[in-house]
Design a protein around this motif. Structure first.
Motif, PDB file in Angstrom:
ATOM      1  N   MET A 221       9.681   6.543  -4.393  1.00  0.00           N
ATOM      2  CA  MET A 221       9.061   7.799  -4.826  1.00  0.00           C
ATOM      3  C   MET A 221       9.534   8.251  -6.199  1.00  0.00           C
ATOM      4  N   GLU A 222       9.947   7.332  -7.020  1.00  0.00           N
ATOM      5  CA  GLU A 222      10.556   7.777  -8.268  1.00  0.00           C
ATOM      6  C   GLU A 222       9.825   7.294  -9.506  1.00  0.00           C
ATOM      7  N   GLN A 223       8.539   7.291  -9.414  1.00  0.00           N
ATOM      8  CA  GLN A 223       7.712   7.081 -10.592  1.00  0.00           C
ATOM      9  C   GLN A 223       7.801   5.701 -11.190  1.00  0.00           C
ATOM     10  N   HIS A 224       8.289   4.751 -10.442  1.00  0.00           N
ATOM     11  CA  HIS A 224       8.349   3.414 -11.000  1.00  0.00           C
ATOM     12  C   HIS A 224       7.237   2.568 -10.420  1.00  0.00           C
ATOM     13  N   LEU A 225       6.688   1.745 -11.251  1.00  0.00           N
ATOM     14  CA  LEU A 225       5.742   0.781 -10.732  1.00  0.00           C
ATOM     15  C   LEU A 225       6.474  -0.193  -9.821  1.00  0.00           C
ATOM     16  N   PRO A 226       5.824  -0.638  -8.767  1.00  0.00           N
ATOM     17  CA  PRO A 226       6.479  -1.635  -7.913  1.00  0.00           C
ATOM     18  C   PRO A 226       6.819  -2.894  -8.712  1.00  0.00           C
ATOM     19  N   GLY A 239       9.416   7.816   1.871  1.00  0.00           N
ATOM     20  CA  GLY A 239       8.253   8.551   2.358  1.00  0.00           C
ATOM     21  C   GLY A 239       6.953   7.913   1.900  1.00  0.00           C
ATOM     22  N   ASN A 240       7.009   7.320   0.724  1.00  0.00           N
ATOM     23  CA  ASN A 240       5.910   6.504   0.256  1.00  0.00           C
ATOM     24  C   ASN A 240       6.228   5.086   0.732  1.00  0.00           C
ATOM     25  N   SER A 241       5.208   4.358   1.131  1.00  0.00           N
ATOM     26  CA  SER A 241       5.486   3.078   1.765  1.00  0.00           C
ATOM     27  C   SER A 241       6.139   2.072   0.814  1.00  0.00           C
ATOM     28  N   ASN A 242       6.956   1.224   1.363  1.00  0.00           N
ATOM     29  CA  ASN A 242       7.508   0.072   0.653  1.00  0.00           C
ATOM     30  C   ASN A 242       6.335  -0.773   0.124  1.00  0.00           C
ATOM     31  N   PRO A 243       6.391  -1.177  -1.161  1.00  0.00           N
ATOM     32  CA  PRO A 243       5.268  -1.962  -1.703  1.00  0.00           C
ATOM     33  C   PRO A 243       5.041  -3.285  -0.977  1.00  0.00           C
ATOM     34  N   LYS A 244       5.991  -3.719  -0.181  1.00  0.00           N
ATOM     35  CA  LYS A 244       5.756  -4.950   0.580  1.00  0.00           C
ATOM     36  C   LYS A 244       4.606  -4.742   1.575  1.00  0.00           C
ATOM     37  N   PHE A 245       4.412  -3.493   2.030  1.00  0.00           N
ATOM     38  CA  PHE A 245       3.342  -3.207   2.990  1.00  0.00           C
ATOM     39  C   PHE A 245       2.032  -2.824   2.307  1.00  0.00           C
ATOM     40  N   ALA A 246       2.147  -2.141   1.182  1.00  0.00           N
ATOM     41  CA  ALA A 246       0.923  -1.639   0.557  1.00  0.00           C
ATOM     42  C   ALA A 246       1.140  -1.425  -0.929  1.00  0.00           C
ATOM     43  N   ARG A 703       1.646  -0.777  19.892  1.00  0.00           N
ATOM     44  CA  ARG A 703       2.154   0.069  18.815  1.00  0.00           C
ATOM     45  C   ARG A 703       1.041   0.448  17.844  1.00  0.00           C
ATOM     46  N   ILE A 704       1.332   1.518  17.098  1.00  0.00           N
ATOM     47  CA  ILE A 704       0.471   1.870  15.968  1.00  0.00           C
ATOM     48  C   ILE A 704       1.338   1.842  14.733  1.00  0.00           C
ATOM     49  N   ARG A 705       1.071   0.909  13.865  1.00  0.00           N
ATOM     50  CA  ARG A 705       1.828   0.902  12.608  1.00  0.00           C
ATOM     51  C   ARG A 705       1.092   1.755  11.590  1.00  0.00           C
ATOM     52  N   CYS A 706       1.811   2.752  11.069  1.00  0.00           N
ATOM     53  CA  CYS A 706       1.223   3.623  10.057  1.00  0.00           C
ATOM     54  C   CYS A 706       1.854   3.340   8.715  1.00  0.00           C
ATOM     55  N   ILE A 707       1.007   3.160   7.728  1.00  0.00           N
ATOM     56  CA  ILE A 707       1.478   2.884   6.375  1.00  0.00           C
ATOM     57  C   ILE A 707       0.911   3.969   5.477  1.00  0.00           C
ATOM     58  N   ASN A 708       1.797   4.755   4.875  1.00  0.00           N
ATOM     59  CA  ASN A 708       1.364   5.902   4.086  1.00  0.00           C
ATOM     60  C   ASN A 708       1.623   5.675   2.609  1.00  0.00           C
ATOM     61  N   MET A 709       0.594   5.934   1.829  1.00  0.00           N
ATOM     62  CA  MET A 709       0.732   5.782   0.378  1.00  0.00           C
ATOM     63  C   MET A 709       0.283   7.075  -0.287  1.00  0.00           C
TER      64      MET A 709
END
Ligand SMILES: [Zn+2]
Length: 1015
Positions: A221-226, A239-246, A703-709
C-alpha cells in the motif's frame, strides 16, 4: 516450479510477533570440500582470471564480467518507504496478529480524522502524524485519497524519477536535453545508427529489482509499482492484495472513459487466485463465520474487506464497491473508536488482509466437500510402452506419492523433497490403465496385490467397481508401489496399438461424480480406437492457411460432452502427452478438455526416455503438491462506474456475465479480466476490485478466496501513466489475443492487432503525455520501457509467430499463454540467459545475508554471445545449456567431471548436472536451483545445446528474441517500425489494420535515418 510451500493455508498465520522474519533462502549446494563458500579468502581452487576463455573484458570482475553498481530504486526515493527486509523481525510475522503494535512503518493504515472513506490505505500517516508527508500540494479533499495521488508530482515511485525516456539515436547530443536518455552519452558516433546499447534492456530491468528485492520487502500500500513478475519478492499484505494474486494494468485509473482512451492502454486485472507464496510471506488467513457466512453487501454482494468502512458507531458498514450503507449484522457488531475504526479491527483478519479465505457455509456447498481424489489414467498401448513413457509415468507417480525409491536410482538430494508429507492430508488416489480397453485396479489396503478389473463395455463406460478404487496412498503403499512397478512390464507383451481415450475419460468422470477431483492422464499416440476416436486432421498443406483455423479448435461432440460433464461435476484434467516421433496427437481436441476444465497439458514432443524421465517425474510431483482447488466458481466485482467487460483464460463460462467455472484450479493458473466504464469514477474516491473464488481445497474444505485490489482515481490520465504495470499490460494483451484465436481472429489478424496496439499505446503517450520532444525521437514511457520488446517476444512466440508451426505445438502454446502466470509468461516471451564462463566467484552462493547472489543476465541476442562461451537459457518451459564450439575444456571438466573435456564427450541426453566438488559445478547447480524455484508449473531439467551438435540449437536460436528470427524483425528494426508508425499516427496519416507483421523493407538505413529525425 514453486519449490516452496511453507504455508498450510488451512492454518491461521502465526501470531507471534517475535518470530524472526524468514527471508528468501534457496536451498544451496554443499560447499565443495576444501573451498570456502562465497568469496572467502581461501578460495583454493581459484583459477587465474578468465580461466574459461570468453571475451576480453574491462578487467573489472574477477572472471571478466564487468561489475556494475546497481542503483535501484533510484537515489531520490526515500529509503524509509522501503524497510530493509531484515531490519525489524516483528514486522512480517506480526503483521496479521499484532498490527500496529510498535511497528508503525508496517502498521495498518489508520483512519483519517474525517476521511474515513479512505481510512485504510494511507500508510504514511501512521507514525508520522501527517498525511501530507509526501504530498504537500494535495488538495484537502483528496488528502490521503490514494497511493497514486499522493505520489502525484513527486518522483517517488519505486521505478524511478524519470517519467519518460526518449530513445536517443547515436550521434545526437543525448545529454543536451532536459529529459534523460536511456544511458549516458554514447561513446562513439556512427551517423544514422541505433546503438543497441541504448535500447531498453529486459535483463537490466529484471536484474536491478532482483537484487533490490532480495534485501527489501514489497509493501502493498505504499505507492510502489509491483516488482516485475519474473522477480522473486516478499510482499507485505497491507490490505491491498499481494501482486502475486492480482495485478492491475494501472494502479491509478482515469475517472472517465475518455481520459482512459487517451492512454491507449487496456484496463484490466491479471488474477492468479491460488498463487504460491514465497518463503517469508505471511500465509493467507482463513476466517470462519460459521453458518451465517461472511458479512456481505446487501446490494452488490461484495464480501467484507479492509476497505469497507463502519459508521453510526459501528452499526452500519458502507460498501467500498457500491457505496451502499448496510446494517451491520448484530453478531458482527463492534463499536468504533472516535476516529471511526472498529475497536476490534486488529483481531479481524478480514479487515486487514488483501487476500483471505472465508470458510464457506453449507449453503455454498453443492456436494459434501472431501479431500481431493486423483485418478491416474495411464496409457499402456504399444507406443507408450516401447518408448518408455509408461515407465516414466509410473516411476513419476511412485516418486511423487512415496518419495525416493532406492531401486530407481533417483538423484541425490531429491529424496527428501519427494515425501509423502507434502501431499494434501486426506487425498486419495485411484489408478486405471488403458489401451483398446480400460482396466481399473482395486488398491484396497487389505489386498496383497492390486486386482485388475476390465471395464466391460467401451460404449457404456463406467468404472467396474467402487470399493477400493480410491485409497489413501499411505495405507495402500505396498499395493500401489507393486502395481506401478508391474504395469510397464505387464503390458509389454500385449501390444495393443491404439488407445481408446474418450471412453476412459468418461468412465473417470463417473468415478469422480460424487466427489469431484482431478484426472491425471498420460497418452503417447493418437487415440484412434473406440467411441470418440480421433484421426489425423493435420495436413502439411493446411499450415499457415485459413484452413488451419479449424485445426486450432475442435468440434468433436464426444470431447465437448465429456468436458461439460467434468466441469459440471467439479472435475478437471491434467494431461501428460508424449509424441515419441513428434507425431500428431490432435492436442486441439484433447487439450480442449484441460482448457475448459482449468487443467494443464504437459507436452513432450519427441519424448526421449533418458532425457525426459526426470522432467516427467518433477512435473507429476508438481501437479500433486501444488495448491489445487476443485469444483470452483469465480466472480469479479468492481466499483460503481466500471463493469467487467471480458474474461480471458482457461475456464468455462456459459454465458457472458455468468460466473467462471473451473473443474480444477491450481497455483500456477492465471487469467485476465477487463473492465469498461459504465459511468464516471469519482476522483475523490478510489476504485475497488474484488475477486471471489468459491472452491474446495485439496484437503476438503469449502472456501471463498477473496482478493481485494484498490487503485486511486484521477481526472488526468497523466497520473495514471505513472502507475502503469507493464507486466500486467502485456499479460492481458497476450491472453486476450490467444483467447480470440481462432473464433474471432486468425493468427495473422491477432499479430496485426498486437502490433497495432503497441503503436496505439506509444503514439497515445507521445500525443498526450510526453511533453515536447523533437519529432525524430521515439519516446517510451518510463513504466513501459521494455513493453515493445515484450510485445515483439510475444509476436515471435510459438503461440503467435508467423510461418509454419505444427498445429499441436501451436495450439498447445496458445492455451499455455491463456492459462499461465505472469511469471511464466514473462520468461516465455523473453528468456533468462546467464553466462557461465564469466561468473564471479561469489555468484551462485549466498551473500552475507544468506541470499543467493545471482549473476547479471545477458540480452537475448547472438551479438551478446561470446566466442568460447557457455550459457544457461531458461524460458520457463525448457532450460538449455548452450556451449560454443570452442568452449574451454577446463570449464567442461569443472561442470561435468573428469574426462569430460570436450563437447563430444558429453552425454547428449543428460538432464541434470552431476554433483561435483568443484566451485563452478556448485555455482551452476545453485543458479539452476534458483531458476527452478522462480518458475511456474514446469519442472526444470537441463537440455544440452552444443554448437554444431545438438538439435536443441534450433531452440537456442529461437529464444534469441532480440534477433531477426521466427519470421520477424530484430528488436532494433521493430523499434524503428514502431517509431515510424507512431510518427505517421502523429501526422494523422496512419492507416490501421495493415502491416501487422512489419514489412521486410522497413529495416534498413533508410529507417534509421528516419529515427534520427534527419531524413
Ligand atoms: Zn456493495
Amino acid at each position: 516450479m514453486a519449490g516452496f510451500r511453507p504455508y498450510q493455508s488451512d492454518s491461521l498465520p502465526s501470531q507471534d510477533p517475535r518470530q524472526p522474519v524468514s527471508t528468501f533462502r534457496p536451498p544451496v549446494a554443499p560447499a565443495p570440500t576444501g573451498y570456502q563458500q562465497a568469496g572467502g579468502g581461501t578460495y583454493a581452487g581459484q583459477r587465474p582470471p578468465q580461466p574459461y576463455g570468453g571475451a576480453p573484458t574491462n578487467g573489472n570482475g574477477a572472471y571478466g564480467a564487468p561489475v556494475q553498481q546497481y542503483s535501484y530504486p533510484p537515489a531520490q526515493q526515500s529509503q524509509q518507504q522501503q524497510p530493509p527486509m531484515q531490519a525489524d523481525p516483528t514486522g512480517l510475522a506480526g503483521q496479521m496478529g499484532s498490527l500496529g503494535l510498535g511497528q508503525e512503518q508496517y502498521a495498518a493504515p489508520r483512519a483519517g480524522k474525517k476521511k474515513s472513506r479512505h481510512a485504510y490505505h494511507n500508510l504514511e500517516t501512521a507514525g508520522k502524524g501527517g498525511e501530507q508527508q509526501f504530498s504537500p500540494e494535495v488538495p484537502a479533499t483528496a488528502q490521503g485519497a490514494s497511493w497514486g495521488q499522493v505520489a502525484a508530482g513527486v518522483p517517488s515511485n519505486a521505478y524511478g524519477g524519470g517519467f519518460q525516456t526518449p530513445l536517443q539515436p547515436q550521434g545526437q547530443q543525448a545529454g543536451a536535453r532536459s529529459s534523460t536518455p536511456l544511458t549516458g552519452t554514447p561513446a562513439s558516433s556512427s551517423q544514422g545508427k541505433v546503438d543497441p546499447e541504448q535500447i531498453p534492456s529486459v535483463p537490466r530491468a529484471r536484474d536491478a529489482p532482483t537484487q533490490y528485492y532480495t534485501e527489501h520487502v514489497y509493501p502493498t500500500m505504499e505507492q510502489h509499482l509491483p516488482p516485475p513478475a519474473s522477480v522473486p519478492f516478499v510482499a507485505v499484505d497491507q490490505g491491498n492484495s499481494n501482486p502475486k494474486f492480482a495485478r492491475l494494468t494501472m494502479n491509478n485509473i482515469p475517472s472517465t472513459s475518455d481520459a482512459m482512451t487517451t492512454t491507449g492502454l487496456p484496463l484490466g486485472l491479471i488474477l492468479q487466485p491460488l498463487a504460491a507464496l514465497q518463503e517469508g510471506e505471511q500465509g493467507v488467513p482463513v476466517v470462519d463465520f460459521g453458518e451465517v457466512g461472511p458479512p456481505r453487501c446487501r446490494r452488490c454482494r461484495a464480501y467484507v474487506n479492509p476497505f469497507m468502512t463502519f459508521r453510526s458507531g459501528g452499526s452500519k458498514f458502507v460498501c467500498n464497491m457500491c457505496t451502499f450503507p448496510n446494517d451491520t449484522p448484530s453478531e458482527y457488531f463492534a463499536p468504533t473508536d472516535p476516529s471511526g475504526v472498529r475497536v476490534d479491527r486488529l483481531e479481524r483478519p478480514e479487515l486487514l488482509a488483501g487476500t483471505m479465505d472465508f470458510a464457506a457455509p453449507k449453503e455454498y456447498w453443492t456436494k459434501e466437500p472431501v479431500p481431493i481424489r486423483w485418478l491416474f489414467l495411464i496409457d499402456v498401448s504399444i507406443e507408450a510402452i516401447t518408448k518408455g513413457f509408461t515407465d516414466a509415468i509410473c516411476g513419476g507417480i511412485n516418486e511423487a506419492l512415496f518419495g525416493h525409491d532406492e531401486s530407481n536410482g533417483a538423484a541425490e538430494g531429491e529424496a527428501e523433497t519427494l515425501s509423502l508429507g507434502r501431499l494434501p492430508v486426506g487425498a486419495r488416489v485411484g489408478i486405471a490403465t488403458y489401451d483398446k480397453e480400460a482396466h481399473y485396479y482395486s488398491l484396497h489396503p487389505k489386498l496383497t496385490t492390486a486386482q485388475m478389473v476390465v471395464m466391460p463395455d467401451l460404449e457404456d463406460p463406467f468404472p467396474p467397481f467402487s470399493d477400493g478404487l480410491f485409497v489413501e496412498p499411505k495405507e495402500s503403499k505396498h499395493v500401489i508401489q507393486a502395481l506401478l512397478k508391474k504395469i510397464p512390464k505387464m503390458f509389454s507383451k500385449i501390444k495393443n496399438p491404439e488407445p481408446a481415450l474418450l471412453p476412459v475419460l468418461t468412465s473417470a468422470v463417473e468415478a469422480l461424480k460424487t466427489t469431484g477431483g482431478k484426472i491425471i492422464c498420460s497418452m503417447a499416440s493418437l487415440p484412434t480406437w473406440g467411441p470418440g476416436r480421433l484421426f489425423l486432421r493435420e495436413k502439411p498443406e493446411m499450415r499457415d492457411t485459413d484452413a488451419e483455423k479449424k485445426l486450432l479448435t475442435t468440434e468433436h461432440p464426444g470431447f465437448l460432452k465429456v468436458t461439460k460433464l467434468m466441469t459440471d461435476n467439479g472435475v478437471g484434467v491434467d494431461f501428460f502427452l508424449a509424441a515419441p516421433q513428434g507425431g500428431y496427437l490432435d492436442i486441439a481436441t484433447i487439450g480442449y478438455v484441460s482448457e475448459k476444465t482449468g487443467g494443464e497439458v504437459y507436452y513432450y514432443p519427441n519424448f526421449h526416455h533418458q532425457r525426459d524421465q526426470l522432467r516427467v517425474a518433477k512435473e507429476i510431483k508438481h501437479t500433486l503438491v501444488r495448491e489445487t482447488g476443485f469444483q470452483a466458481l469465480m466472480k469479479v466485482r468492481c466499483s460503481n462506474g466500471l463493469q467487467v467487460s471480458g474474461y480471458f483464460g482457461n475456464f468455462t463460462q456459459h454465458t457472458f456475465g455468468a460466473d467462471l467455472e473451473f473443474g480444477v484450479i491450481d497455483s500456477d493458473k492465471a487469467f485476465a479480466v477487463t473492465f469498461s466504464y459504465d459511468g464516471k469514477l469519482d476522483p475523490k474516491l478510489d476504485a475497488h476490485f474484488q475477486a471471489a473464488l468459491l472452491y474446495t481445497t485439496a484437503t476438503g474444505h469449502r472456501r471463498i478466496r477473496c482478493i481485494n485490489m484498490v487503485a486511486s482515481v484521477s481526472e488526468s490520465a497523466m497520473d495514471s501513466m505513472k502507475l502503469v504495470d507493464q507486466d500486467a499490460v502485456f499479460g492481458l494483451l497476450a491472453k486476450q489475443a490467444c483467447s480470440r484465436i481462432p473464433a474471432q481472429s486468425n493468427l495473422k489478424e491477432a499479430r496485426g492487432a498486437l502490433s497495432e496496439k503497441t503503436i496505439d499505446i506509444l503514439s497515445a503517450y507521445r500525443k498526450n503525455f510526453s511533453g515536447s520532444h523533437p519529432p525524430g525521437q521515439l519516446i517510451l514511457p518510463e513504466n513501459l520501457k521494455e513493453f515493445s520488446m515484450y510485445m515483439l517476444g510475444l509476436l515471435k512466440s510459438r503461440a503467435l509467430k508467423a510461418g509454419i508451426e505444427p498445429t499441436d505445438r501451436r495450439v498447445h502454446d496458445m492455451r499455455l499463454v491463456k492459462g499461465m502466470s505472469l511469471l511464466d509468461l514473462s520468461l516465455y516471451i523473453y528468456p533468462r540467459i546467464i553466462a557461465i564462463h564469466t561468473l564471479d566467484e561469489r555468484d551462485g552462493f549466498p551473500n552475507e545475508n544468506g541470499h543467493l547472489q545471482m549473476p547479471r543476465m545477458v540480452r537475448a541476442s547472438y551479438s551478446r554471445i561470446q566466442e568460447g562461451g557457455a550459457y544457461i537459457v531458461d524460458c520457463g518451459q525448457l532450460c538449455l545449456l548452450w556451449f560454443h564450439a570452442q568452449v574451454s575444456p577446463n570449464l567442461l571438466e569443472d561442470l561435468f567431471g573428469e574426462g569430460m573435456n570436450s563437447l563430444q564427450a558429453l552425454d547428449p541426453f543428460s538432464s541434470k548436472l552431476p554433483v561435483l566438488e568443484t566451485h563452478l559445478n556448485a555455482q551452476v547447480r545453485n543458479i539452476l536451483q534458483w531458476l527452478e524455484d522462480n518458475r511456474g508449473s514446469k519442472g526444470l531439467v537441463v537440455q544440452l545445446a552444443r554448437q554444431g551438435l545438438d538439435g536443441a540449437e534450433y531452440e537456442f536460436a529461437r529464444l534469441l528474441v532480440e534477433d531477426r528470427n521466427n519470421e520477424a524483425q530484430s528488436y532494433v528494426d521493430w523499434l524503428v517500425h514502431v517509431h515510424r508508425q507512431v510518427q505517421t499516427e502523429l501526422q494523422g496519416q496512419r492507416r490501421k489494420g495493415g502491416g501487422g507483421d512489419g514489412d521486410a523493407d522497413e529495416r534498413s538505413m533508410f529507417s534509421f535515418a528516419r529515427l534520427t529525425g534527419s531524413g
